[in-house]
Write a protein that holds these residues in place. Sequence first.
Motif, PDB file in Angstrom:
ATOM      1  N   MET A 144      13.564  33.756  23.736  1.00  0.00           N
ATOM      2  CA  MET A 144      12.591  34.001  24.795  1.00  0.00           C
ATOM      3  C   MET A 144      12.010  35.406  24.696  1.00  0.00           C
ATOM      4  N   VAL A 145      12.872  36.388  24.435  1.00  0.00           N
ATOM      5  CA  VAL A 145      12.401  37.769  24.313  1.00  0.00           C
ATOM      6  C   VAL A 145      11.414  37.910  23.164  1.00  0.00           C
ATOM      7  N   THR A 146      11.711  37.255  22.048  1.00  0.00           N
ATOM      8  CA  THR A 146      10.811  37.328  20.889  1.00  0.00           C
ATOM      9  C   THR A 146       9.466  36.669  21.192  1.00  0.00           C
ATOM     10  N   LEU A 147       9.484  35.534  21.883  1.00  0.00           N
ATOM     11  CA  LEU A 147       8.237  34.856  22.253  1.00  0.00           C
ATOM     12  C   LEU A 147       7.393  35.733  23.179  1.00  0.00           C
ATOM     13  N   LEU A 148       8.035  36.361  24.171  1.00  0.00           N
ATOM     14  CA  LEU A 148       7.309  37.236  25.090  1.00  0.00           C
ATOM     15  C   LEU A 148       6.741  38.452  24.353  1.00  0.00           C
ATOM     16  N   ALA A 149       7.519  38.991  23.427  1.00  0.00           N
ATOM     17  CA  ALA A 149       7.047  40.143  22.653  1.00  0.00           C
ATOM     18  C   ALA A 149       5.845  39.766  21.795  1.00  0.00           C
ATOM     19  N   THR A 150       5.885  38.570  21.220  1.00  0.00           N
ATOM     20  CA  THR A 150       4.761  38.098  20.402  1.00  0.00           C
ATOM     21  C   THR A 150       3.510  37.901  21.257  1.00  0.00           C
ATOM     22  N   TRP A 151       3.690  37.329  22.431  1.00  0.00           N
ATOM     23  CA  TRP A 151       2.564  37.079  23.333  1.00  0.00           C
ATOM     24  C   TRP A 151       1.919  38.386  23.789  1.00  0.00           C
ATOM     25  N   GLN A 152       2.743  39.350  24.228  1.00  0.00           N
ATOM     26  CA  GLN A 152       2.155  40.600  24.715  1.00  0.00           C
ATOM     27  C   GLN A 152       1.526  41.409  23.582  1.00  0.00           C
ATOM     28  N   GLU A 153       2.044  41.275  22.359  1.00  0.00           N
ATOM     29  CA  GLU A 153       1.395  41.920  21.219  1.00  0.00           C
ATOM     30  C   GLU A 153       0.017  41.309  20.987  1.00  0.00           C
ATOM     31  N   ARG A 154      -0.082  39.999  21.074  1.00  0.00           N
ATOM     32  CA  ARG A 154      -1.349  39.303  20.807  1.00  0.00           C
ATOM     33  C   ARG A 154      -2.424  39.720  21.811  1.00  0.00           C
ATOM     34  N   ILE A 155      -2.094  39.726  23.108  1.00  0.00           N
ATOM     35  CA  ILE A 155      -3.115  40.070  24.101  1.00  0.00           C
ATOM     36  C   ILE A 155      -3.438  41.575  24.063  1.00  0.00           C
ATOM     37  N   GLN A 176      -1.487  38.611   9.633  1.00  0.00           N
ATOM     38  CA  GLN A 176      -1.021  37.227   9.729  1.00  0.00           C
ATOM     39  C   GLN A 176      -1.062  36.717  11.161  1.00  0.00           C
ATOM     40  N   ARG A 177      -0.912  37.641  12.118  1.00  0.00           N
ATOM     41  CA  ARG A 177      -0.893  37.242  13.531  1.00  0.00           C
ATOM     42  C   ARG A 177      -2.278  37.323  14.173  1.00  0.00           C
ATOM     43  N   GLY A 178      -3.312  37.479  13.348  1.00  0.00           N
ATOM     44  CA  GLY A 178      -4.658  37.299  13.860  1.00  0.00           C
ATOM     45  C   GLY A 178      -5.486  38.531  14.118  1.00  0.00           C
ATOM     46  N   VAL A 179      -4.979  39.720  13.847  1.00  0.00           N
ATOM     47  CA  VAL A 179      -5.808  40.920  14.007  1.00  0.00           C
ATOM     48  C   VAL A 179      -6.835  40.935  12.876  1.00  0.00           C
ATOM     49  N   PRO A 180      -8.135  41.006  13.183  1.00  0.00           N
ATOM     50  CA  PRO A 180      -9.156  40.982  12.134  1.00  0.00           C
ATOM     51  C   PRO A 180      -9.022  42.189  11.201  1.00  0.00           C
ATOM     52  N   PRO A 181      -9.219  42.007   9.903  1.00  0.00           N
ATOM     53  CA  PRO A 181      -9.076  43.130   8.949  1.00  0.00           C
ATOM     54  C   PRO A 181      -9.957  44.317   9.286  1.00  0.00           C
ATOM     55  N   GLU A 182     -11.194  44.060   9.773  1.00  0.00           N
ATOM     56  CA  GLU A 182     -12.110  45.166  10.082  1.00  0.00           C
ATOM     57  C   GLU A 182     -11.689  45.937  11.333  1.00  0.00           C
ATOM     58  N   LYS A 183     -10.715  45.395  12.052  1.00  0.00           N
ATOM     59  CA  LYS A 183     -10.245  46.041  13.287  1.00  0.00           C
ATOM     60  C   LYS A 183      -8.925  46.787  13.075  1.00  0.00           C
ATOM     61  N   LEU A 184      -8.409  46.782  11.858  1.00  0.00           N
ATOM     62  CA  LEU A 184      -7.067  47.302  11.577  1.00  0.00           C
ATOM     63  C   LEU A 184      -7.109  48.377  10.495  1.00  0.00           C
ATOM     64  N   THR A 185      -6.447  49.503  10.760  1.00  0.00           N
ATOM     65  CA  THR A 185      -6.398  50.607   9.799  1.00  0.00           C
ATOM     66  C   THR A 185      -4.970  51.130   9.677  1.00  0.00           C
TER      67      THR A 185
END
Length: 412
Positions: A144-155, A176-185
């Motif tokens: 459950m903790v891992t799922l919540l951590a994944t969710w809050q990272e995504r939003i 891999q978790r959906g952050v666009p390449p042009e948005k990540l440095t």
Amino acid sequence: MSSRRIGMISYDWYPFDPRVRRLAEAAVDGGYLVDVICLRQQGEKRYEVSNGIHVYRMPMERGFGRSLPITVLSWCCFLLLSGITITSLHLKHAYDVIHVHNMPDFLVFSALLPRLLGAKIILDVQDVSPELMAAKAKGRSRTMVTLLATWQERISTAFAHHVVTVGWPFEKLLLQRGVPPEKLTNILNSADPKLFPVSRRYLPASETSEEERPFILMYHGTLAYRNGLDIAIRALALALRVAPDLQLDICGRGEQLHFLKQLAVELEVSDHVVFSDPRPSDEIVDLVVHGDIGIIPYRSDGFMELVLPTKAYEFAWMHRPIIASNTSAIRSMFRSESIALCDPTKPESFAEAIIDLYQHPEKRDRMVASAAKDYELFRWELMAEHYQKILASLRWKQEQHEERQPIASNRL
């Protein structure tokens, strides 16, 4: 020309946190005015100007070894306090960019109102939350903790206009978790030459010639189970049979401090282990230059396998050989000839590396030269330049948006 302003928010101390300090000073060097909102240690001022950075400290301490619910509650309290402070400051002098450092990721929502009022938001992922929480959580709550951590990272990453992180393993996961390449440095935690000047690489002759001087292994940073300092102490106990003048200097704090001191007594090596309190970032160089070998005995769990330690950059830059756990993150930066890689499950592996480098100074010299070549691509000057370009790009987008606003209103 209007003032260019950056706000930074960190659930840590300033200027103690080296990453926040480096980036804040890089922004100042780029012509920005910088405010930092952070925690307050006992004896620190609520507000001060440190090297040109305006520091606002919240009346909260950072605890170690707390339960996860208490930690999350503390994060939420800091989110509220920092949100009120950053909003108040934004209304006085609007920020171009607000840079929020995790943990936690959701701290980025402290900048909600400034974002609605036009500020661009950077989320700095210093630690990937799902993997870190999975490593910390125990028992049935782990899933459950891992799922919540994944969710809050995504939003949180979706809320930010740009995301920066500290190494290729973290970058790969975020992509891999959906952050666009042009948005990540990637902005690596390289050693700032202002804090680690080249002139400090070599000890004065009076110190290097002392016959009684011990051969020093050194570690600075957090003292948690995942950092493996018990492995280093056990390795020291084994290596002392061959090299009786070894000393292990451990600088830091954390929930394992008492256990590590007790372990040194049980192994009868307490006379060879020196514990000291954490140092501000501008004093870490004193520890590094007085050591002979840096040791990084991280356990290879799902999280630590991904961590590129700041201390590795500092050791490489200051020409100190490195003994480290054989993790994918460490291998992504250093070639095999640049570093002594050890099995993190076996103290004997670290002991063998310690004895080998102790007995062969020429090998230490070769490793130092090789690591220095690896490090050239990651020098802080290059990282600071990347950061300044991100700030300029976000500010340009904000100006473009502001210029379009009157046009849009005129069409109504």
